[in-house]
Every structure is written in C-alpha cells, then in structure tokens.
Enzyme design. Sequence first.
Site, PDB file in Angstrom:
ATOM      1  N   VAL A 185       0.775  -1.282   0.008  1.00 25.73           N
ATOM      2  CA  VAL A 185       0.048  -0.209  -0.001  1.00 25.73           C
ATOM      3  C   VAL A 185       0.831   1.299   0.159  1.00 25.73           C
ATOM      4  O   VAL A 185       0.717   2.278  -0.754  1.00 25.73           O
ATOM      5  CB  VAL A 185      -1.141   0.085   1.147  1.00 25.73           C
ATOM      6  CG1 VAL A 185      -1.780   1.300   1.009  1.00 25.73           C
ATOM      7  CG2 VAL A 185      -1.676  -1.233   1.083  1.00 25.73           C
TER       8      VAL A 185
ATOM      9  N   LYS B 147      -6.600  -1.828  10.422  1.00 30.35           N
ATOM     10  CA  LYS B 147      -7.939  -2.226  10.766  1.00 30.35           C
ATOM     11  C   LYS B 147      -7.749  -2.956  12.415  1.00 30.35           C
ATOM     12  O   LYS B 147      -8.502  -2.591  13.187  1.00 30.35           O
ATOM     13  CB  LYS B 147      -8.512  -3.136  10.006  1.00 30.35           C
ATOM     14  CG  LYS B 147      -7.810  -4.431   9.672  1.00 30.35           C
ATOM     15  CD  LYS B 147      -7.760  -4.474   8.225  1.00 30.35           C
ATOM     16  CE  LYS B 147      -6.539  -5.437   7.599  1.00 30.35           C
ATOM     17  NZ  LYS B 147      -6.410  -5.327   6.258  1.00 30.35           N
TER      18      LYS B 147
ATOM     19  N   GLU C 182      -1.512 -15.446   3.218  1.00 29.10           N
ATOM     20  CA  GLU C 182       0.071 -15.172   3.719  1.00 29.10           C
ATOM     21  C   GLU C 182       0.429 -16.566   4.191  1.00 29.10           C
ATOM     22  O   GLU C 182      -0.124 -17.451   4.367  1.00 29.10           O
ATOM     23  CB  GLU C 182      -0.317 -14.313   5.148  1.00 29.10           C
ATOM     24  CG  GLU C 182      -1.119 -13.065   4.862  1.00 29.10           C
ATOM     25  CD  GLU C 182      -0.119 -12.023   4.760  1.00 29.10           C
ATOM     26  OE1 GLU C 182       1.092 -12.164   4.767  1.00 29.10           O
ATOM     27  OE2 GLU C 182      -0.613 -10.689   4.317  1.00 29.10           O
TER      28      GLU C 182
ATOM     29  N   LYS D   8     -12.652  -5.712  11.284  1.00 31.36           N
ATOM     30  CA  LYS D   8     -13.373  -4.995  10.464  1.00 31.36           C
ATOM     31  C   LYS D   8     -14.975  -4.717  10.658  1.00 31.36           C
ATOM     32  O   LYS D   8     -15.520  -3.692  10.624  1.00 31.36           O
ATOM     33  CB  LYS D   8     -13.310  -5.407   8.677  1.00 31.36           C
ATOM     34  CG  LYS D   8     -11.840  -5.187   8.202  1.00 31.36           C
ATOM     35  CD  LYS D   8     -11.690  -6.093   6.886  1.00 31.36           C
ATOM     36  CE  LYS D   8     -10.355  -5.860   6.486  1.00 31.36           C
ATOM     37  NZ  LYS D   8      -9.931  -7.100   5.174  1.00 31.36           N
TER      38      LYS D   8
ATOM     39  N   GLY E 213      -5.524  -5.500  -1.750  1.00 28.84           N
ATOM     40  CA  GLY E 213      -4.400  -5.142  -3.021  1.00 28.84           C
ATOM     41  C   GLY E 213      -3.731  -3.698  -2.713  1.00 28.84           C
ATOM     42  O   GLY E 213      -4.382  -2.939  -2.277  1.00 28.84           O
TER      43      GLY E 213
END
Lengths: 446, 446
Positions: free
Chosen positions: B21, B110, B195, B210, B320
Amino acid sequence: MVDRTQQPRALGVAVIGMGNVGSQVVRMLQVHGDELRQRVGAPLELRGVAVRNPHHDRGIAPELVTTDTESLIARPDIDLVVEVMGGIDPARELIAKALTAGKSVVTANKALLADYTSELAQLADRHRADLCFEAAVAGAIPVVRPLIQSLSGDRINRLVGIVNGTTNYLLSAMAERSDRYEDLLAAAQELGYAEADPTADVEGHDAAAKAAILASLAFHTRVTATQVYRQGMTRISAEDFAAAAAEDCTIKMLAVCERVDAGPGEPAIADGGKERLAVRVYPALIPRKHPLAAVDSAFNAVVVEADNAGRLMFYGQGAGGAPTASAVMGDLVMAARNKVHGGRAPGESVYAELPVAPIGDILTRHHLRLTVSDRAGALAAVAGEFARRGVSIASVRQQLDGSHAQLVVLTHHARESVLDQIAKSLAALDSVTSVTSVLRLEGTEE
Amino acid sequence: MVDRTQQPRALGVAVIGMGNVGSQVVRMLQVHGDELRQRVGAPLELRGVAVRNPHHDRGIAPELVTTDTESLIARPDIDLVVEVMGGIDPARELIAKALTAGKSVVTANKALLADYTSELAQLADRHRADLCFEAAVAGAIPVVRPLIQSLSGDRINRLVGIVNGTTNYLLSAMAERSDRYEDLLAAAQELGYAEADPTADVEGHDAAAKAAILASLAFHTRVTATQVYRQGMTRISAEDFAAAAAEDCTIKMLAVCERVDAGPGEPAIADGGKERLAVRVYPALIPRKHPLAAVDSAFNAVVVEADNAGRLMFYGQGAGGAPTASAVMGDLVMAARNKVHGGRAPGESVYAELPVAPIGDILTRHHLRLTVSDRAGALAAVAGEFARRGVSIASVRQQLDGSHAQLVVLTHHARESVLDQIAKSLAALDSVTSVTSVLRLEGTEE
C-alpha cells in the site's frame, strides 16, 4: 433559571416542497430528533414548511406551514434549507437567495443542478455555505459523496449507471413479459412507477441530467445536460430483447460517462492534453454477466472504473420518498454539523475543463437488425458496406421470419459517425427491406 | 522575486511503511501531483518515508527515506501522516504522537482501529486533527464514509459483508473446484492471495476487526474486536458446499452486524431502550439469489439495510496495493483540504452505547449435517430433540452414503444457545453416529 451557556444553539430547518420526498424529510426530522441532535452536536428544529396549497392537511402544525417561500428562507432563524420542490424556476432563485444569506442548502433537484451547479456552487463558496445534492442522483445510493470525496485521490476513467427507475422498471418488465411498450407504460402509470407525462423519464432527460452531474464530479469538468447525447427508449420492442438474448445480453437504459482519446487530426493526449469526455444516455445491450444486467425494476446502480480502485459498484433504491429522503437527511446532518463545528463540504472541482466530444466521434459497438428480401445476396451486400468503411464485424446472425429474413449484425468498436453512415447506406440497399433497429452494445472489453 | 503571497503553503506528507500500500501511495503522490494540488487547493509534497530497511531500493530519493519514524512525524514540515505499517505497536503510539501534534492521520490499520479508535479519535478531537480510515475496511470500496456521512440521517438496522479477500478467494475456489482446503490454501499462498501464516484471515480475526469498525460506525456505539463472535473457515469442506447447493445456497465468510431485540426477561425496546447489537463473523450459507452470493474471489461487498434507504450494496476490490491506496489517497486529499480550507472530517459518534449481546442470545438459522446409523429411527429421534426445545425445522433431507445415511436439517430462526444444546444432544443420540457439520444460514427473511 437553567444555564444554557453550554447548550449549542438549535439549528433551524426550512423544507421547501411537500411532495413524496419533502413529507418524508419532515417525518424523519420529527421522529428522529434526539438521534439527529447527537449526530449533529446541536438540535435540528423544523421551523417552516413551504407549500403551494396550505389547505392540504399534512399533519404538520399549521403555524409551520406557509406559501411565502421567500420570506421563510429569509428568516434569521433558518440556518438550513431543504429544497425538494423540483423544477428550475423558482428553485434556482430561492436557492441562490438562501446561499447568499449564508444558509446551507440541501437539494434533490437534478434538473436544476445539471445546468446551474456552477452558478450555485460559486455562491456557496462566496458565502461559505454548503450546497449538498447526494439525493439528486440515484436516490438513496451514496454516489455523489464517494465521487467527490472517496475517489478524490484516484483517476476515474469510466462511469456507467442505471440512474432512472421508471425506464428500468419498464425495461425489466419488457424483458420478463415481452408485452408492448404502450401496455407496460399504462400499467406502470397505474402503479405509480411512471408519471402521467412520462417524457422526462422515457426520453432520457432525467438520466441525462444525472449523467451531467456525475460526469462533472467524476472528471472535474463542468458538464451540462445539453452536452449529454440522449436517446429515449420508447421504440424498444420485445423483438429487441429477443435479439439481445441471442447475444446473451439484456437491454438497459444506460448513462455512460468516460474519458476518450482526442479526435483524429487532433494532438494525442500525451502531446497536448487533448483528452475529451463522452457523456451519453441511451438504451443499450449489455452482457448478462455484467453487474448492471442484474439490476432490476426500480433499483439503480452505478459502476465506476478508476485507475487504482478498479471497478466499484454502488447499488440501491434509486427513487421513492423515503430512500431519497435518506440521502437528503445525510446531507442535512453533514451541513448542520459544519454549522456547529466549522468547515465546509467539499464543493465543485472543475479545474480540468475537458471538452465534451460530439457523439459522432465516440467509439461504440452497434447491434443492427435488418429485414432483407434476398438472403443470398443480402449478406454480401451488407458486409460490403461495413468493409468499405473499415468497420469490423464481430458476428452476423440470419433468421428466417416468414418470407423475409432477418439479419443481425454486431460490430466491433467504431466511430459513431461512420456507423451512422453505414446504417443510412444499408437502408438504401436493394436487398435491404428495412433497418429495423440500431442499438449500441456497452459493457464489453471489446 | 516571485510574489508567493497568493500561493497556498504546500502541505508536507509522511508515509510510514513501504509495503504494497505504502509504495502505491508514494507512486500516486509522485505521479498525480498536479491533479492533487488542484483538488486540495495546495500542493501535497511527499517529505519523508519511514521504512524498516533503508537499504532496499524503492526508487525514492534517498534523502526522503528514514528509519527514524518518530523524528519524521515530529518534523514541523510534516502536516499529514499516512500510516500503512500495520500492527498495534508501535503504530498506536506513532499515530497518537502525530495527532497530539495536530497532524492529520490517514490509516489503513484495521487491527489498531478495531480496539483503539476511541482513544485515537479523542486525541484527534482534542487537537483538531483528522483521523481517517476508509482504507481499513474493504479496500477501495467507499463504505466508511457512506456510513459516517451519507447514512447519518437514517437508521441502519443491519450490515452484512464479505470483507476478507483471502477467505473469499478460498471459498470461491472451493465452490468451483471442490478441492480440499489444505490444497487450496497452498495454491493461494503460492499466488500471493494468502499469507504464509494465514491465521488472521482464515480464523476470522481480520474480518472481526473490520466488523468491529463497521458496527461502531453503523450503530454509533463503540464495538471492539474482542466483542465480535468469531469462527474460522478452515473446517469447511467440499461436502458442505454440496449440501449448501442442495438448499440453493453457497457458503461465504460473512461479517454480520445488526440490531437485535432485548433478551428474554429484559425490558423490550419500547419500554427501556434495551436494544442490543449482534456482531459476528463466520462462514455461513447464503441463498444463491442474495446479492453477496455472486461476490467472488478477491472482491468484497457490503450490504447495508436502513430504515429509509432500504437495501444498499457497495462492491469492489477489497484488498491489494493500488485499491487500498486509492482509499488512502481519498482520505489524504480530504484531510489536506481541511488543512487548507478549515473544518474537520466527521469523527467518531458513539452516543448510543448499545450493549453487544452474547452469541447465545442471537437468533440464527442452523444447517446441520448428521451421519445416522438407523435411518428409520433416526429421523424421529432427531426431530424429537428439536421439538423438545421448541425449535421449528424448515426442512430435512435424507441421503444415503454407503451403509450410513446423512440427515441434513435446516431450522427456522432460534436462539444460538438452544441450537447449541440441540447439537450436543444430537451427538449423544444412539442413532446419530456424528454431527458432521453445523453452519448458519444468513440472508433469508425467515
């Protein structure tokens, strides 16, 4: 005496217009006062309702009701104005007066905004008031705020939406029942899904106004309704749906707003920044697997494609009193919050000033249905017209229909002006009895 | 000398963390500088990037790169901090320091927000800075801002979302290919969709964080991740998908946040305002015709049901680098705009303070698969357990599976605690060999 020094001052709200949306806004202000106070940080008080006919009983305290809209807006105890009367005049002047007096305005008036956002936004800027209009496009669906705020760090390339509930209801019904347009319209009018005069909806004027607003926000460019190419859906028939089904498509009334390359002979983007916009509203085929194909009846949806976010879709109820009032109330809470805490809603951003390309310059795919008299010769003659003008055909279907044959041609992308010429040439061919229908195909990568 | 009095001061941006990111945020700041300047009303300047390993070449001017995050944040020429390093510590302390210094913070964290929004939002309030976190939930999809702003005048009753890309990828793959979970996970890890340690995703920790954030926003109540009931999806099998298909359902990892009535013996809402919240994350059956059923692979979607807006859906890429960076950039532009024009983003609103109900009190529908040895007697015995506890059965299916039979029971809504007891009693029945799987069914009206 009660010490009120710590109590934030209550904010006065005037509601202009008491139709479906206005009456819902009034109800929500009255029922949810306590919750709204906590969200705003101060009480929101309904202090006046402007109506045309004061004798109609609406269950509102009579002292709140007035026909003198101008005086209501001018009152010093009115901080926020909700305009849900619709129409250009006198809404335009009333909103201008409210903004000039520093009052924030929440409006659902797409026809007004499509042509006068610029003038009104400048007034809002000058007088540090908010002009909010989430409710003007796609009813309850948050799309104005996501475009202005959430996607403000991205680059939007295309926006395709179903933004008119009436036409989507009619087309959904036609897809299911294959009744005639006239019969469906009469039924829709009886159910309240279509107006007595359906012109604004079925001829695409309503969708064009919304397309102008969406394109302005998405591309940071002032686009007005008159710049939107527009075609109605009154000539769509059950046969068009059958032909669409053969391509695994359905037909939807679409608003398409996109960036397009510079026209031929003009400098390309890289050289001179000659990017242009295409903004159009028409009934078109879209593949059944496209997310918009499943949006039925009175629902609306907007698909946004951006460089980094990729493809987003916003879906929900696009019309109706309560859903539209939900969007109005969201704007009202935010505008009221700004009055309490300072700050302003992000306003118009039209620095890009991209030109809107004429429809003839746009690349689209066409789906043509022709009635031909001579099957053997017709295909060659028809194919020749496309070839001569360099338009590539994606598929041709032939169907027997009594003594005549039907030829269905689906093109690849080509310039509208060229496709238009081809349709005219085809109609003049001896072997072609008639060009029955010409529709675009949207929502395919090629 | 150039007269710079009319030029707004450039705003300094620090990016903390240079993963997927962070590197996209840096790219967008560098490539779109001119557009961003016009949207903000002042230039946005990247003035520092904090990384763990300074020797990794990232194509950024070396003088911008530092490992001393604290000093970077403290610099007087940094106005805005983008935190995309993730994790609780030291992100929590760094963000607190930035806010305390009056710097606005944009974060995608988050895990941190699920537990510490309250503390950080108070700091932001006290120092008149913005704390923005659109990117923390559902990647590029605008959902935080619509909840905080667009729906601020409505009453949200339920929110159901697919908010974890990894588990949605795994479940979509399982639905298509009926491979084993372990094999699909290995393939997903190879493709970068999971992952190396997939625990946070497959056990539902990420979705629970979330859900906590979404519930807090939707219900104006502080909900933390530990209050979210959570079940992982590692035991979902191809047989579960086959059984779901028999009910015309698929299986999705869902985050469900809703208002529920007060528990039994407690005063009803009308009397004492004893409304509660249910917030949970688990794999569940949903009908194939539910809008979330079609959300496949790495896409996310959130369905919101509100009193007036009705049902809304927000759909897009949930993870993403570029999509998440799009949401970060939207927040950054808005926070920067507030620095230029005054005002603040609407912050936390937790006045409602609704209690979160324990999972046992929630009404859900269960879908149980049992292996039974004695078909004739088993059905009566199984049905008896449901009847004895007053749970109504919607359907029972029997399937032969070699010498054993499988019994699939779908209930109507009942309390989780009761359904739990029934599952235990069923396992103890002589005629029941095993309770193979217990899943919920969501997304039906009854």
